[in-house]
Motif scaffolding. Structure first.
Motif, mmCIF file in Angstrom:
data_model
loop_
_atom_site.group_PDB
_atom_site.id
_atom_site.type_symbol
_atom_site.label_atom_id
_atom_site.label_comp_id
_atom_site.label_asym_id
_atom_site.label_seq_id
_atom_site.Cartn_x
_atom_site.Cartn_y
_atom_site.Cartn_z
ATOM 1 N N UNK A 1 -1.613 -5.156 0.908
ATOM 2 C CA UNK A 1 -1.954 -4.662 -0.670
ATOM 3 C C UNK A 1 -3.138 -4.102 -1.698
ATOM 4 N N UNK A 2 -1.983 -3.327 -2.234
ATOM 5 C CA UNK A 2 -3.174 -2.550 -3.307
ATOM 6 C C UNK A 2 -4.591 -3.433 -3.332
ATOM 7 N N UNK B 1 0.873 7.042 8.512
ATOM 8 C CA UNK B 1 -0.567 6.609 9.653
ATOM 9 C C UNK B 1 -1.265 5.727 8.719
ATOM 10 N N UNK B 2 -1.654 5.961 7.671
ATOM 11 C CA UNK B 2 -3.141 5.832 7.213
ATOM 12 C C UNK B 2 -2.357 4.644 7.018
ATOM 13 N N UNK B 3 -1.348 3.564 6.133
ATOM 14 C CA UNK B 3 -0.400 2.343 6.012
ATOM 15 C C UNK B 3 -0.206 1.547 7.184
ATOM 16 N N UNK B 4 -0.320 2.159 8.170
ATOM 17 C CA UNK B 4 0.308 1.085 9.487
ATOM 18 C C UNK B 4 -1.785 1.011 10.065
ATOM 19 N N UNK B 5 -2.946 1.994 9.730
ATOM 20 C CA UNK B 5 -4.245 2.215 9.732
ATOM 21 C C UNK B 5 -5.179 0.959 9.260
ATOM 22 N N UNK B 6 -4.026 1.096 7.848
ATOM 23 C CA UNK B 6 -5.012 -0.339 6.951
ATOM 24 C C UNK B 6 -4.353 -1.860 7.929
ATOM 25 N N UNK C 1 0.692 -1.215 0.107
ATOM 26 C CA UNK C 1 -0.195 0.032 0.084
ATOM 27 C C UNK C 1 0.430 1.567 -0.084
ATOM 28 N N UNK C 2 2.099 1.043 0.896
ATOM 29 C CA UNK C 2 3.449 2.516 0.286
ATOM 30 C C UNK C 2 3.161 2.766 -0.372
ATOM 31 N N UNK C 3 2.635 2.092 -2.001
ATOM 32 C CA UNK C 3 3.147 2.448 -2.921
ATOM 33 C C UNK C 3 2.349 3.053 -3.573
ATOM 34 N N UNK C 4 1.231 3.578 -3.463
ATOM 35 C CA UNK C 4 0.770 4.718 -3.359
ATOM 36 C C UNK C 4 0.554 6.114 -2.783
ATOM 37 N N UNK C 5 1.499 6.105 -2.365
ATOM 38 C CA UNK C 5 1.623 7.563 -1.380
ATOM 39 C C UNK C 5 1.410 8.295 -0.380
#
Lengths: 257, 471
Positions: free
Chosen positions: B151-152, B139-144, B131-135
């Motif tokens: 993953x996307x 915080x949001x990556x960790x939340x997800x 998901x980090x690839x979505x820029x």
């Protein structure tokens, strides 16, 4: 278009020129008979002329004389270029637009180039003289730096001949080194005639022609008549009757009695 | 942190003392974000050779919009290979990917080994990426991740409203952009030229004559392209791409729209002549590009029978002087609506005054109106104070004064002409009025002299200044 028949077009142009008397005028009459006679018809166009003040304090007079020449050369439509090094502006003041019209130069027909170094002034003058769109190029030089020596003035003369414009080099000091200029003038401000209302009256110049390719040198006092835009001879403001000659000698008459 | 350090077990975020403890010979340098950005801009400049649309993605990325450019370099993959190879030759390690969307290319370049995606397989290629690839922010990556979404592919098909409500609209927008469902524009860092012509060399050229010759050829092509559209250039730029990556840009402005190739190359000739030291070909240039950054309408005109076009010739002279000496040094005078002598006329750059000489009708008479007071022909930028002024009466002109170490005796004077400051301005009272006199000295020189203020206004006598010189 022109690329197709250059020779034919040239012939046509030549024909029109000769038929309608469009030949380039070779000289610029100053409007004062004695001076024009000395200069061989007037100040040569397509040639370099040097103008210097008699003393540094007369700089404005020398400049005013140059402007009056530029105005005569420009007519009503053509552009004059003034080249002024930064230092000249600091030392002798910058050109003031509001005062120009006294000499018949319009601000709209004037282009000013400020340069940092006298060498640049000479370069720019040479380039500008080759451009046929200008009627007159005036460059100022603050000192008799070796920049404007015989070689440099020779180059300027050749460039002026190519372009056909009037080239005026205004030096802030009289230059002793030789120059290729067609004429050299030394200008001093003279006390002009007073006007009838107690004012300063017309601008007057004391002009000394120190070099003349086409004839002798000379010295005149002229006034600038800004109403008619012309120079007039201060000594003979109106044409006089010729001096009376051929009368009997009075002394001889007295002794015979 | 370089590769060697990474292999030895160092990590980003480690305390320097710990790292030094592991490897005492460690070479640590301070971070210089400015220098990094500058380097990135230099690389962006260099990338200009592939496309004029280069956007910066600080701190370490670049976007190149290669729509319609790739075929010039033998296809997308060849172009990508060429770019990476040339960057590697310059000592940069670069990862590049081509995708239909900018965010998609970002994700592929940084998180995937795939280098080229088309509209058909973009979705399939993006789904397995983290998901980090979505820029999106960490915080949001960790939340997800807490919800088990890593993953996307995990979020691509989820209902959107709850996702947006929980993690903000940015997540959905970035997802759409990556999957090319939403348009995303690359903001070019340089203005986009209207016309571009360029020449590439298999062997770099270095001699100034060759460069100028190329510019002349390019000017010819540019002129033909502009002629088809009836345009003339107001701002030209020559970009010289050095083989070692440096790009030199030479810009030239014109007063009138210009299309004559001879005059264009003449202007560049003038500019190169004054560049002198700055013109440094190094090992040579391999791409030379000429572009018209700004254009204006230029209709063809019938040339006169006399074969001379004074207006165009004068415009060219103004352009040449502006190129050589700077546009601000080639001036025209215009009148100003004020009576304060210093500001009565104003200088404007000659290039800015378009068509002035052509459009103005010849004036009826340019001789000064005899009712107006006469003005000097030379005016000092700063009025020069005089010393030892002696005046007969307090309000009269001085009889003598000393200026520039010379004693001037006045034989005639005209005046006074009182010029006060503009009363409708706020601070008009702060500056006393001036009484101007035209004076003629015994030597015949005429000066414009003024007295600032009146006698008796203050304890000190008012001062006199020379403001200008008459002919």
């Amino acid at each position: 278009m022109a690329a197709g028949h250059p020779a034919a077009l040239d012939t046509l142009r030549q024909a029109i020129r000769t038929d309608h008397g469009f030949t380039e005028e070779a000289s610029l009459p100053l409007g004062v008979k004695t001076i024009d006679a000395t200069l061989g018809g007037g100040l040569a166009l397509g040639a370099l002329h040097e103008i210097a003040p008699e003393q540094p304090i007369h700089l404005a007079a020398a400049y005013g004389f140059s402007l009056s020449l530029a105005a005569r050369a420009a007519g009503r439509l053509r552009t004059t270029l003034l080249i002024q090094p930064d230092f000249a502006g600091l030392e002798g003041g910058r050109l003031y637009g509001a005062g120009l019209e006294l000499f018949g130069l319009s601000m709209a027909r004037l282009l000013i180039l400020r340069v940092g170094h006298p060498r640049d002034a000479l370069f720019a003058m040479e380039e500008a003289l080759k451009c046929r769109a200008l009627s007159c190029v005036i460059a100022e030089l603050t000192d008799d730096a070796p920049a404007a020596d015989l070689t440099a003035t020779r180059r300027l003369s050749l460039a002026a001949r190519e372009g056909g414009a009037l080239a005026l080099l205004v030096r802030h000091r009289i230059c002793k080194i030789s120059s290729a200029a067609a004429t050299r003038w030394t200008i001093a401000a003279a006390s002009g005639p007073r006007d009838n209302f107690g004012g300063l009256g017309q601008t007057a110049f004391l002009m000394t022609l120190t070099k003349n390719r086409r004839g002798p040198c000379g010295r005149w006092t002229l006034t600038w008549n800004h109403h008619d835009g012309m120079l007039t001879d201060a000594a003979h403001p109106v044409s006089l009757a010729a001096a009376i000659t051929g009368r009997p000698d009075r002394t001889a008459y007295a002794s015979s009695r | 942190m370089n590769d060697a350090a990474a292999q030895r077990g160092l990590r980003v975020g480690m305390v320097l003392a710990d790292a030094r403890a592991m490897y005492p010979s460690l070479d640590a340098r301070d971070v210089k974000p400015d220098a990094d950005l500058h380097l990135l801009e230099t690389i962006a400049d260099w990338c200009d050779r592939y496309t004029p649309l280069v956007g910066i993605d600080a701190p370490d990325g670049l976007y190149l919009d290669i729509s319609g450019c790739a075929h010039l370099f033998g296809g997308e993959d060849t172009m990508r290979g060429d770019l990476c190879r040339r960057l590697a030759q310059q000592g940069f390690h670069a990862r590049a990917a081509i995708a239909p969307s900018a965010s998609g290319a970002y994700a592929l370049a940084r998180y995937s080994e795939v280098t080229n995606a088309s509209n058909r397989n973009l979705r399939a290629l993006l789904l397995p990426l983290p998901l980090a690839a979505l820029r999106i922010g960490p915080g949001i990556v960790a939340g997800l991740a807490e919800s088990g979404l890593k993953f996307i592919g995990d979020i691509a098909d989820l209902p959107r409203a709850p996702l947006a409500a929980r993690f903000g609209p940015q997540l959905i927008r970035n997802l759409d952009r990556a999957l090319n469902h939403e348009d995303e524009t690359i903001v070019p860092r340089l203005p986009l030229p209207s016309y571009i012509v360029e020449r590439r060399f298999p062997e770099p050229v270095a001699r100034e004559e060759d460069v100028l010759g190329t510019i002349t050829h390019l000017a010819d092509e540019l002129a033909r392209a502009m002629e088809r559209h009836g345009d003339g250039a107001r701002l030209l730029q020559a970009a010289l791409f050095r083989t070692d990556g440096k790009v030199q840009r030479i810009e030239i402005g014109t007063g009138e729209p210009l299309r004559d190739p001879v005059r264009m190359s003449r202007l560049f000739d003038d500019r190169l002549a004054i560049l002198a030291d700055e013109y440094d070909p190094g090992f040579g240039f391999d791409v030379i590009r000429l572009s018209a950054l700004s254009t204006a309408r230029l209709d063809p005109v019938q040339s006169g029978l006399s074969g001379r076009d004074d207006t165009a010739e004068l415009a060219h002279l103004i352009d040449r002087f502006s190129t050589r000496f700077g546009a601000a040094r080639v001036q025209r005078l215009v009148e100003n609506d004020t009576h304060i002598p210093e500001f009565a006329t104003r200088v404007v750059a000659a290039q800015a005054v378009r068509q002035m000489s052509a459009s103005l009708p010849p004036q009826e008479s340019c001789l000064q109106d005899s009712l107006l007071p006469i003005r000097p022909i030379r005016l000092f930028e700063y009025p020069e104070p005089v010393s030892e002024p002696v005046a007969e009466v307090p309000d009269g002109p001085p009889v003598r004064f000393r200026w520039r170490q010379m004693l001037h005796e006045i034989v005639h004077a005209e005046g006074p002409e009182r010029i006060a400051m503009e009363w409708w301005r706020d601070n008009a009272d702060a500056v006393p009025a001036r009484d101007y006199f035209r004076v003629e000295s015994r030597a015949g020189t005429r000066m414009w002299l003024y007295r600032q203020g009146l006698y008796g206004e203050s304890d000190e006598p008012p001062r006199w200044y020379v403001h200008g010189l008459f002919a």
